[in-house]
Motif scaffolding. Structure first.
Motif, PDB file in Angstrom:
ATOM      1  N   VAL A 188      -3.362   6.256   5.105  1.00  0.00           N
ATOM      2  CA  VAL A 188      -4.195   5.157   4.614  1.00  0.00           C
ATOM      3  C   VAL A 188      -5.520   5.674   4.069  1.00  0.00           C
ATOM      4  O   VAL A 188      -6.275   4.925   3.443  1.00  0.00           O
ATOM      5  CB  VAL A 188      -4.445   4.100   5.712  1.00  0.00           C
ATOM      6  N   ASP A 191       0.841  -1.202   0.000  1.00  0.00           N
ATOM      7  CA  ASP A 191       0.000   0.000   0.000  1.00  0.00           C
ATOM      8  C   ASP A 191       0.872   1.246   0.000  1.00  0.00           C
ATOM      9  O   ASP A 191       2.091   1.186   0.193  1.00  0.00           O
ATOM     10  CB  ASP A 191      -0.930  -0.007   1.213  1.00  0.00           C
ATOM     11  N   CYS A 247      -2.719   3.466  10.363  1.00  0.00           N
ATOM     12  CA  CYS A 247      -3.938   2.731  10.712  1.00  0.00           C
ATOM     13  C   CYS A 247      -4.457   3.158  12.086  1.00  0.00           C
ATOM     14  O   CYS A 247      -5.662   3.349  12.273  1.00  0.00           O
ATOM     15  CB  CYS A 247      -3.661   1.225  10.711  1.00  0.00           C
ATOM     16  N   SER A 280      -4.982   1.422   0.604  1.00  0.00           N
ATOM     17  CA  SER A 280      -5.057   0.577   1.792  1.00  0.00           C
ATOM     18  C   SER A 280      -6.381  -0.174   1.929  1.00  0.00           C
ATOM     19  O   SER A 280      -6.450  -1.204   2.603  1.00  0.00           O
ATOM     20  CB  SER A 280      -4.817   1.430   3.045  1.00  0.00           C
ATOM     21  N   GLY A 286      -2.375  -1.223   5.872  1.00  0.00           N
ATOM     22  CA  GLY A 286      -1.331  -0.207   5.844  1.00  0.00           C
ATOM     23  C   GLY A 286      -0.387  -0.308   7.012  1.00  0.00           C
ATOM     24  O   GLY A 286      -0.436  -1.248   7.809  1.00  0.00           O
ATOM     25  N   SER A 334       1.039   3.805   2.138  1.00  0.00           N
ATOM     26  CA  SER A 334       1.667   4.229   3.396  1.00  0.00           C
ATOM     27  C   SER A 334       2.978   3.499   3.629  1.00  0.00           C
ATOM     28  O   SER A 334       3.923   4.060   4.198  1.00  0.00           O
ATOM     29  CB  SER A 334       0.708   4.006   4.587  1.00  0.00           C
TER      30      SER A 334
END
Length: 358
Positions: free
Chosen positions: A291, A176, A249, A217, A244, A178
């Protein structure tokens, strides 16, 4: 049977947590289990992937059996993980190099090579970050290329912890935004519309095709095919979301999702996180994609509160640790109780000020 539960897995530095919630976000249960780190010397810190995986399965079993949760009701699985944890994988997902985490310092020379080749200003212009050994996984990729050339050639993809878990559960590779933001190879300035940087890959010397597909995400990597988890009762084909990095998160869970939102998280470190919707970055912060699509976050580590608290306990509170071993209370709770008693011991009070900047 209605599928109304969601399972979340959070991979930390030395332990893993699994939680299951219902469709109203009510927590049905949470479990945790530890696993070993691989530390052959003071510069090397890696996660034992198999130990992590077995801890994951243990957490699922504890939840399903201990809480009486019907696994057939689980509608999806999401991943949160420490970042970075750089692993090299072959085309079948076999681990060629165990995840090298943020505290690993073997790639100090590679970090200097990257800064010299790209230039600190140019690197920041593209990635919104500087370059630190271990903390940005491009240094670990370059270390593998320079020191383990045969492994580098065999590597199908370099990925972070969520890449590893997603691949093992679904057979598909992904990362993802992030997490990608912590590689020194991603166009963080362009956010969720960014891509792996051709310029950085060519200049640093990491083949772009060895970097996994990028996903938001919230996107589904694939359906569950792993027999270890299916055997626990979770349905084959259950969607697995890439998720993420742990701090983004956690800040989303705290409600940080729009420009100007902020929160402070206290754990091993004290981190201030601010959400923004424009790519305007300051070198004083660690910067990454959030995210939440279309946003970024600034992160500033202010102190090592949690680590300092543990250090104080380990150095000065051995008696409380021994007492906790034979009771239902943990040692930190006993420390707090001792501190509360101190106010009852008369005057003048002796006060201790502990500055936790280790």
């Amino acid at each position: 049977m209605e599928k109304e539960y969601l399972l979340g897995v959070d991979v930390g530095t030395t332990s893993i947590k699994v939680a299951i919630i219902d469709k109203n976000a009510k927590l049905l249960g949470i479990s945790s289990s530890s696993y070993p780190l691989i530390t052959p010397n003071q510069d090397y810190v890696q996660i034992d992937t198999e130990g992590m995986w077995q801890a994951y399965l243990k957490c699922i079993r504890l939840l399903l059996q201990g809480k009486g949760i019907s696994p057939e009701k689980i509608a999806g699985i999401g991943i949160s993980s420490l970042c970075p944890g750089l692993a090299a994988m072959d085309e079948k997902g076999n681990i060629l190099v165990e995840p090298i985490i943020y505290s690993d310092r073997r790639s100090t020379e590679e970090a200097e090579i990257i800064k010299a080749a790209v230039g600190v200003e140019k690197l920041f212009d593209i990635t919104a970050n500087n370059c630190m050994a271990g903390a940005h996984s491009g240094t670990s990729m370059l270390w593998i290329k320079r020191n383990l050339p045969e492994i580098y050639e065999k590597t199908k993809y370099f990925g972070h912890i969520n890449t590893v878990l997603a691949q093992r559960m679904t057979g598909n590779f992904a990362i993802d935004y992030s997490n990608a933001s912590y590689t020194n190879l991603f166009e963080t300035q362009k956010g969720h519309k960014g891509q792996w940087s051709d310029y950085l890959c060519e200049t640093i010397g990491i083949a772009k095709e060895k970097l996994p597909p990028l996903m938001n995400s919230s996107e589904v990597v694939g359906g569950l095919i792993n027999e270890d988890i299916i055997s626990l009762g979770i349905s084959k084909g259950t969607p697995v979301v890439i998720g993420g990095a742990d701090t983004p998160c956690a800040t989303l869970a705290a409600g940080v999702k729009a420009n100007g939102d902020a929160c402070e998280s206290v754990g091993t470190t004290n981190v201030l996180t601010i959400c923004v919707d424009k790519p305007k970055f300051d070198k004083s912060f660690i910067n990454r994609c959030h995210v939440v699509e279309g946003t970024w976050i600034y992160q500033g580590a202010m102190s090592y509160t949690g680590a300092a608290y543990q250090w104080f306990r380990d150095k000065f509170c051995q008696d409380l640790m021994e007492e906790a071993a034979g009771s239902k209370k943990n040692s930190f709770t006993l420390m707090n109780e001792e501190a509360e008693k101190a106010a009852l011991y008369g005057t003048p009070m002796q006060e201790v000020y502990f500055l936790e900047y280790l």
